[in-house]
Design an enzyme around this catalytic site. Sequence first.
Site, PDB file in Angstrom:
ATOM      1  N   GLY A  12     -21.269  23.763 -30.347  1.00  0.00           N
ATOM      2  CA  GLY A  12     -22.381  23.195 -29.351  1.00  0.00           C
ATOM      3  C   GLY A  12     -23.132  22.141 -29.885  1.00  0.00           C
ATOM      4  O   GLY A  12     -24.069  21.851 -29.560  1.00  0.00           O
ATOM      5  N   THR A  13     -22.216  21.147 -30.796  1.00  0.00           N
ATOM      6  CA  THR A  13     -23.182  20.054 -31.077  1.00  0.00           C
ATOM      7  C   THR A  13     -22.877  19.319 -29.872  1.00  0.00           C
ATOM      8  O   THR A  13     -24.245  18.076 -30.052  1.00  0.00           O
ATOM      9  CB  THR A  13     -22.278  19.365 -32.226  1.00  0.00           C
ATOM     10  OG1 THR A  13     -21.130  18.959 -31.932  1.00  0.00           O
ATOM     11  CG2 THR A  13     -22.344  20.224 -33.549  1.00  0.00           C
ATOM     12  N   ASN A 108     -16.114  16.366 -18.812  1.00  0.00           N
ATOM     13  CA  ASN A 108     -15.565  16.688 -20.048  1.00  0.00           C
ATOM     14  C   ASN A 108     -15.722  15.756 -21.023  1.00  0.00           C
ATOM     15  O   ASN A 108     -15.285  14.494 -20.938  1.00  0.00           O
ATOM     16  CB  ASN A 108     -14.064  17.167 -19.761  1.00  0.00           C
ATOM     17  CG  ASN A 108     -13.447  17.856 -20.974  1.00  0.00           C
ATOM     18  OD1 ASN A 108     -14.131  18.643 -21.628  1.00  0.00           O
ATOM     19  ND2 ASN A 108     -12.318  17.288 -21.351  1.00  0.00           N
ATOM     20  N   HIS A 110     -13.839  14.528 -24.428  1.00  0.00           N
ATOM     21  CA  HIS A 110     -12.363  14.598 -24.991  1.00  0.00           C
ATOM     22  C   HIS A 110     -12.549  13.873 -26.442  1.00  0.00           C
ATOM     23  O   HIS A 110     -12.912  12.586 -26.267  1.00  0.00           O
ATOM     24  CB  HIS A 110     -11.222  14.338 -24.330  1.00  0.00           C
ATOM     25  CG  HIS A 110      -9.955  14.711 -25.083  1.00  0.00           C
ATOM     26  ND1 HIS A 110      -9.522  15.933 -25.149  1.00  0.00           N
ATOM     27  CD2 HIS A 110      -9.117  13.691 -25.515  1.00  0.00           C
ATOM     28  CE1 HIS A 110      -8.368  15.665 -25.574  1.00  0.00           C
ATOM     29  NE2 HIS A 110      -8.097  14.587 -26.141  1.00  0.00           N
ATOM     30  N   GLU A 179     -20.224   9.141 -34.072  1.00  0.00           N
ATOM     31  CA  GLU A 179     -20.198   7.874 -33.460  1.00  0.00           C
ATOM     32  C   GLU A 179     -19.932   7.454 -32.108  1.00  0.00           C
ATOM     33  O   GLU A 179     -20.350   6.772 -31.534  1.00  0.00           O
ATOM     34  CB  GLU A 179     -19.278   6.947 -34.419  1.00  0.00           C
ATOM     35  CG  GLU A 179     -19.774   6.924 -35.929  1.00  0.00           C
ATOM     36  CD  GLU A 179     -18.713   5.973 -36.656  1.00  0.00           C
ATOM     37  OE1 GLU A 179     -17.871   5.339 -36.036  1.00  0.00           O
ATOM     38  OE2 GLU A 179     -18.666   6.054 -37.832  1.00  0.00           O
ATOM     39  N   ALA A 180     -19.293   8.694 -31.436  1.00  0.00           N
ATOM     40  CA  ALA A 180     -18.840   8.486 -30.001  1.00  0.00           C
ATOM     41  C   ALA A 180     -19.392   9.629 -29.075  1.00  0.00           C
ATOM     42  O   ALA A 180     -20.081   9.443 -28.334  1.00  0.00           O
ATOM     43  CB  ALA A 180     -17.412   8.279 -30.178  1.00  0.00           C
ATOM     44  N   GLU A 181     -18.802  10.870 -29.585  1.00  0.00           N
ATOM     45  CA  GLU A 181     -19.205  11.914 -28.637  1.00  0.00           C
ATOM     46  C   GLU A 181     -20.615  12.197 -28.181  1.00  0.00           C
ATOM     47  O   GLU A 181     -20.941  12.275 -27.192  1.00  0.00           O
ATOM     48  CB  GLU A 181     -18.506  13.351 -28.966  1.00  0.00           C
ATOM     49  CG  GLU A 181     -17.104  13.300 -29.087  1.00  0.00           C
ATOM     50  CD  GLU A 181     -16.569  14.833 -29.666  1.00  0.00           C
ATOM     51  OE1 GLU A 181     -17.155  15.533 -29.225  1.00  0.00           O
ATOM     52  OE2 GLU A 181     -15.454  14.619 -30.518  1.00  0.00           O
TER      53      GLU A 181
HETATM   54  C1  GAR Z   1     -15.710  18.413 -29.606  1.00  0.00           C
HETATM   55  O1  GAR Z   1     -15.042  17.497 -30.599  1.00  0.00           O
HETATM   56  C2  GAR Z   1     -14.990  18.196 -28.346  1.00  0.00           C
HETATM   57  O2  GAR Z   1     -14.580  16.738 -28.120  1.00  0.00           O
HETATM   58  C3  GAR Z   1     -13.633  18.788 -28.343  1.00  0.00           C
HETATM   59  O3  GAR Z   1     -14.213  20.124 -28.967  1.00  0.00           O
HETATM   60  C4  GAR Z   1     -15.100  19.950 -29.808  1.00  0.00           C
HETATM   61  C5  GAR Z   1     -16.497  20.767 -29.380  1.00  0.00           C
HETATM   62  O4  GAR Z   1     -17.510  20.576 -30.531  1.00  0.00           O
HETATM   63  N1  GAR Z   1     -13.399  19.279 -27.046  1.00  0.00           N
HETATM   64  C6  GAR Z   1     -11.877  19.105 -26.906  1.00  0.00           C
HETATM   65  O5  GAR Z   1     -11.273  19.067 -27.643  1.00  0.00           O
HETATM   66  C7  GAR Z   1     -11.536  19.315 -25.417  1.00  0.00           C
HETATM   67  N2  GAR Z   1     -10.224  19.049 -25.242  1.00  0.00           N
HETATM   68  P1  GAR Z   1     -18.804  21.272 -30.116  1.00  0.00           P
HETATM   69  O6  GAR Z   1     -18.736  22.575 -29.926  1.00  0.00           O
HETATM   70  O7  GAR Z   1     -19.666  21.132 -31.502  1.00  0.00           O
HETATM   71  O8  GAR Z   1     -19.531  20.307 -29.135  1.00  0.00           O
END
Ligand code: GAR
Length: 207
Positions: A12-13, A108, A110, A179-181
């Site tokens: 869940g970051t 979404n 990715h 840096e991105a997400e």
């Molecule tokens: C993130 O890196 C997201 O981009 C990836 O799962 C991770 C979840 O982290 N999603 C995918 O790969 C979708 N195809 P989070 O739970 O810490 O946000």
Amino acid sequence: MLRVAVLVSGGGTNLQALIDGVGSGSIQNAEIVKVISNKSGVKALERAEKAGIPSEVIKKGDFEKAEDFEKALIDSIEKSDAELIVLAGFLLVLPPALVKKYENRIINIHPSLIPSFCGKGYYGLRVHEEALKRGVRVTGATVHFVDEGCDSGPIILQKAVNIIKDDTPETLQKRVMEEAEWKILPEAVNLIALGRIKVVNGKVEMT
Ligand code: GAR
């Protein structure tokens, strides 16, 4: 105020980046009304609770038939009156009925620059393993609308991240997140909440 439901499966970051964005005002005109997880006991649920956001766990394994799971998921989203659904590390493919019903209202995140390292089987750490295996110099993250395909919907935002010497899938995953997400996901929600994004002929136009 745009009502946003966030679907999660793990840490869940990215959810946290959205919570922080709403809190700091970098996301305007939006509120997170519900968090739905397909796994129990995950950190994302703790983050929701701490932020005072109602959450629900809907697990595939709790249902006899896939249709019943899908119906429960759709019902939960409908009950929340969400206008935008954000897949923030939600690692299941959505029911086609849901995708159809919320056309251009599901996004979404990715962890690669689509169309590289995406599609069926590319999720989480696996994406970074493949990028390193291929020896690309640049990777990154993409926010896109969800359509009936896998990672194939209109692209909203992308951000590149350089691969550096001695990167492992884990170090690369961390840097792509930082840096991105965690930047482009809140930014995309803000742009949508401000009505600055529309899809024309399968492509995103931004104003
Ligand atoms: C993130 O890196 C997201 O981009 C990836 O799962 C991770 C979840 O982290 N999603 C995918 O790969 C979708 N195809 P989070 O739970 O810490 O946000």
